[in-house]
Write a protein that holds these residues in place. Structure first.
Motif, PDB file in Angstrom:
ATOM      1  N   PHE A 387     111.034 -14.405  42.731  1.00  0.00           N
ATOM      2  CA  PHE A 387     109.705 -14.617  43.308  1.00  0.00           C
ATOM      3  C   PHE A 387     109.586 -14.125  44.746  1.00  0.00           C
ATOM      4  O   PHE A 387     108.597 -14.402  45.419  1.00  0.00           O
ATOM      5  CB  PHE A 387     109.341 -16.102  43.219  1.00  0.00           C
ATOM      6  N   THR A 388     110.578 -13.402  45.213  1.00  0.00           N
ATOM      7  CA  THR A 388     110.493 -12.751  46.519  1.00  0.00           C
ATOM      8  C   THR A 388     110.680 -11.241  46.357  1.00  0.00           C
ATOM      9  O   THR A 388     109.714 -10.487  46.287  1.00  0.00           O
ATOM     10  CB  THR A 388     111.537 -13.332  47.500  1.00  0.00           C
ATOM     11  N   LEU A 389     111.913 -10.819  46.275  1.00  0.00           N
ATOM     12  CA  LEU A 389     112.210  -9.399  46.123  1.00  0.00           C
ATOM     13  C   LEU A 389     111.876  -8.879  44.734  1.00  0.00           C
ATOM     14  O   LEU A 389     111.472  -7.729  44.550  1.00  0.00           O
ATOM     15  CB  LEU A 389     113.698  -9.163  46.423  1.00  0.00           C
ATOM     16  N   GLY A 390     112.033  -9.750  43.733  1.00  0.00           N
ATOM     17  CA  GLY A 390     111.865  -9.334  42.345  1.00  0.00           C
ATOM     18  C   GLY A 390     113.202  -8.958  41.732  1.00  0.00           C
ATOM     19  O   GLY A 390     114.042  -8.340  42.389  1.00  0.00           O
ATOM     20  N   LEU A 391     113.421  -9.326  40.467  1.00  0.00           N
ATOM     21  CA  LEU A 391     114.695  -9.087  39.794  1.00  0.00           C
ATOM     22  C   LEU A 391     114.736  -7.780  39.021  1.00  0.00           C
ATOM     23  O   LEU A 391     115.780  -7.150  38.908  1.00  0.00           O
ATOM     24  CB  LEU A 391     114.994 -10.228  38.812  1.00  0.00           C
ATOM     25  N   ARG A 392     113.596  -7.348  38.495  1.00  0.00           N
ATOM     26  CA  ARG A 392     113.618  -6.319  37.449  1.00  0.00           C
ATOM     27  C   ARG A 392     112.875  -5.060  37.865  1.00  0.00           C
ATOM     28  O   ARG A 392     111.853  -5.118  38.553  1.00  0.00           O
ATOM     29  CB  ARG A 392     112.991  -6.896  36.189  1.00  0.00           C
ATOM     30  N   ILE A 393     113.395  -3.892  37.446  1.00  0.00           N
ATOM     31  CA  ILE A 393     112.714  -2.640  37.688  1.00  0.00           C
ATOM     32  C   ILE A 393     111.479  -2.550  36.789  1.00  0.00           C
ATOM     33  O   ILE A 393     111.336  -3.286  35.816  1.00  0.00           O
ATOM     34  CB  ILE A 393     113.635  -1.430  37.443  1.00  0.00           C
ATOM     35  N   ALA A 394     110.587  -1.636  37.114  1.00  0.00           N
ATOM     36  CA  ALA A 394     109.366  -1.450  36.326  1.00  0.00           C
ATOM     37  C   ALA A 394     109.706  -0.938  34.927  1.00  0.00           C
ATOM     38  O   ALA A 394     110.729  -0.270  34.722  1.00  0.00           O
ATOM     39  CB  ALA A 394     108.439  -0.476  37.026  1.00  0.00           C
ATOM     40  N   GLU A 395     108.829  -1.239  33.971  1.00  0.00           N
ATOM     41  CA  GLU A 395     109.078  -0.867  32.584  1.00  0.00           C
ATOM     42  C   GLU A 395     109.230   0.639  32.419  1.00  0.00           C
ATOM     43  O   GLU A 395     110.118   1.110  31.710  1.00  0.00           O
ATOM     44  CB  GLU A 395     107.930  -1.378  31.706  1.00  0.00           C
ATOM     45  N   GLU A 396     108.372   1.419  33.087  1.00  0.00           N
ATOM     46  CA  GLU A 396     108.470   2.868  32.965  1.00  0.00           C
ATOM     47  C   GLU A 396     109.771   3.404  33.577  1.00  0.00           C
ATOM     48  O   GLU A 396     110.330   4.393  33.093  1.00  0.00           O
ATOM     49  CB  GLU A 396     107.265   3.555  33.608  1.00  0.00           C
ATOM     50  N   ASP A 397     110.254   2.738  34.622  1.00  0.00           N
ATOM     51  CA  ASP A 397     111.522   3.142  35.222  1.00  0.00           C
ATOM     52  C   ASP A 397     112.691   2.825  34.291  1.00  0.00           C
ATOM     53  O   ASP A 397     113.669   3.581  34.210  1.00  0.00           O
ATOM     54  CB  ASP A 397     111.734   2.426  36.550  1.00  0.00           C
ATOM     55  N   GLU A 398     112.603   1.721  33.600  1.00  0.00           N
ATOM     56  CA  GLU A 398     113.644   1.371  32.641  1.00  0.00           C
ATOM     57  C   GLU A 398     113.707   2.382  31.510  1.00  0.00           C
ATOM     58  O   GLU A 398     114.793   2.766  31.066  1.00  0.00           O
ATOM     59  CB  GLU A 398     113.382  -0.033  32.086  1.00  0.00           C
ATOM     60  N   VAL A 399     112.560   2.814  31.041  1.00  0.00           N
ATOM     61  CA  VAL A 399     112.516   3.801  29.966  1.00  0.00           C
ATOM     62  C   VAL A 399     113.074   5.132  30.448  1.00  0.00           C
ATOM     63  O   VAL A 399     113.839   5.814  29.745  1.00  0.00           O
ATOM     64  CB  VAL A 399     111.071   3.966  29.452  1.00  0.00           C
ATOM     65  N   GLU A 400     112.725   5.526  31.666  1.00  0.00           N
ATOM     66  CA  GLU A 400     113.219   6.790  32.210  1.00  0.00           C
ATOM     67  C   GLU A 400     114.727   6.745  32.423  1.00  0.00           C
ATOM     68  O   GLU A 400     115.435   7.723  32.184  1.00  0.00           O
ATOM     69  CB  GLU A 400     112.527   7.091  33.541  1.00  0.00           C
ATOM     70  N   GLY A 401     115.231   5.599  32.881  1.00  0.00           N
ATOM     71  CA  GLY A 401     116.665   5.448  33.111  1.00  0.00           C
ATOM     72  C   GLY A 401     116.965   4.942  34.501  1.00  0.00           C
ATOM     73  O   GLY A 401     116.533   5.525  35.494  1.00  0.00           O
ATOM     74  N   ILE A 402     117.702   3.844  34.571  1.00  0.00           N
ATOM     75  CA  ILE A 402     117.944   3.196  35.848  1.00  0.00           C
ATOM     76  C   ILE A 402     118.845   4.027  36.761  1.00  0.00           C
ATOM     77  O   ILE A 402     118.754   3.928  37.991  1.00  0.00           O
ATOM     78  CB  ILE A 402     118.531   1.785  35.620  1.00  0.00           C
TER      79      ILE A 402
END
Length: 442
Positions: A387-402
């Motif tokens: 709830f501050t920095l955020g834990l997860r990358i965006a969905e489109e970024d996950e699909v493209e590749g971390i």
């Protein structure tokens, strides 16, 4: 005992190797090709951050007291700050315990593959080490009367079934629940991209684990002669138990895999190695050879079954940290109460050797404390970051590749010789394609 210090230097190097490169290779091979660099980087950055933090305050929180003091949950964080009052000949013990802290944190990363922000991981690592691992290490390893798990409760834990594996496994479960499922899971198969790397990593983990278990001896003899006798007796036992439990776990895992899925896979063998090593870690000095084989066989079979629970219960543990480390750690720690012998390191007969149910109860209570402590602390840290920095990358970024999104790199630039994209290109080329589905445990 100059030879002992030389032995501990080697043991320390072996345990550090378990994280870099062994765990990085093991997890990296199990990841998808577009995530392998990020997966390996999570191990390497954990080593850098936790190592410095441990020297600064971790050793003091774990061991800043004597046998009559030190606190229930942690020792004085300022007593040994930056090792100011630690003698030079004690550095080897600091470094040895530091490597335990490093790999415990790094183990968690396998559960969050493909989707956790690298910046969130970099923040999570020091917070979790400071608030969760360092206190747990004191509760288990400090050998003080007041420390909770191995002091007040009286549970046996030779090298970290509670502090390392249950601790990391619970943290992994909490994080995956906070992160949520990967895009497409479990509908899409998310196969390991290079099982050769995973098999190599598993072999290196097995090799390094001799430092992990055998190096965890704590002397109790009053003279050098007694210490030397204890050293050869105890290290021989832990070496043999570590070896045989791991062999038995491979067989147990492959048997269940064959019965459930009709195939005995290379990933199953690699996972069986780790399951056996995890389970024998707390019991290595407490049980005899027969007990070690039994624990390994049981752990291999139970963990092979447990990794499939994520599909039934709906939590996306990417690389089976929960099924192997949490479950394997519980199995090994609890079974001390069944298979331990009075001539072992703890001096306690388990249920099978006429010792009654007392030790079994102590082991179960130690496990429960580790689960609750790790679960609560990890949830607080994870929610704060979410709830501050955020834990997860965006969905489109996950699909493209971390790998490319977070690091600007790809692991396999196989098109460069054909006018393709160069080192920063988005190749997306797959490596080895195993015939089984994700984790070979579906």
């Amino acid at each position: 005992m100059d030879g002992y210090y030389a032995f501990m230097l080697v043991a320390t190097a072996l345990v550090l190797m378990m994280t870099v490169p062994a765990l990085a290779l093991f997890y990296g091979g199990m990841s998808r090709s577009k995530s392998v660099l990020n997966m390996m980087m999570m191990s390497y950055i954990a080593a850098a951050i936790v190592g410095i933090l441990y020297v600064a305050v971790g050793w003091s929180m774990g061991f800043g007291g004597d046998a009559e003091s030190g606190g229930t949950f942690f020792a004085d964080p300022t007593a040994l700050l930056w090792l100011d009052t630690v003698t030079t000949d004690s550095y080897v013990f600091v470094m040895f315990q530091m490597t335990f802290a490093i790999i415990t944190v790094a183990l968690i990363s396998g559960a969050v593959a493909d989707r956790m922000k690298f910046s969130a991981w970099v923040l999570f690592v020091p917070l979790w080490a400071l608030l969760c691992y360092f206190p747990m290490a004191h509760m288990v390893f400090s050998c003080t009367a007041d420390s909770l798990i191995c002091g007040r409760i009286g549970a046996q834990d030779y090298a970290g079934g509670t502090a390392v594996h249950i601790n990391a496994g619970v943290a992994a479960l909490v994080l995956v629940l906070l992160l949520g499922k990967r895009v497409g899971w479990p509908r899409e198969q998310m196969r390991p991209h290079n099982l050769t790397l995973t098999m190599l990593g598993a072999g290196l983990l097995w090799f390094g684990w001799y430092g992990f278990n055998v190096g965890s001896i704590v002397f109790t003899g009053a003279t050098d002669e007694e210490n030397i006798a204890q050293f050869f007796s105890e290290t021989g036992r832990t070496f043999a138990n570590t070896t045989l439990a791991t062999m038995a776990a491979i067989l147990g895992w492959l048997l269940i895999e064959r019965l459930l899925h009709g195939k005995a896979t290379s990933l199953g063998a690699a996972s069986g190695i780790v399951a056996g090593l995890v389970a024998i870690t707390p019991a290595a000095g407490a049980v005899d050879i027969e007990g070690a084989v039994a624990i390994g066989l049981i752990a291999g079979a139970v963990c092979a079954w447990a990794v499939s629970l994520k599909y039934k219960l709906g939590y996306d543990d990417s690389l089976d940290v929960v099924g192997v480390h949490l479950v394997g750690g519980i199995v090994g720690t609890v079974l001390i109460g069944v298979f331990s012998t009075a001539d072992g390191a703890g001096g306690v007969d388990g249920l099978l050797y006429g010792g009654g149910a007392g030790s079994l109860g102590d082991q179960a209570l130690g496990v429960l404390v580790a689960i609750v402590f790790s679960g609560v602390i990890t949830a607080i840290i994870g929610l704060a970051i979410k709830f501050t920095l955020g834990l997860r990358i965006a969905e489109e970024d996950e699909v493209e590749g971390i790998d490319f999104v977070e690091h600007g790199e790809t692991a396999y630039d196989l098109h460069s010789g054909m006018g393709g994209g160069g080192g920063g290109g988005k190749t997306g080329v797959l490596g080895t394609q195993p015939v089984t589905s994700e984790g070979a445990h579906a």
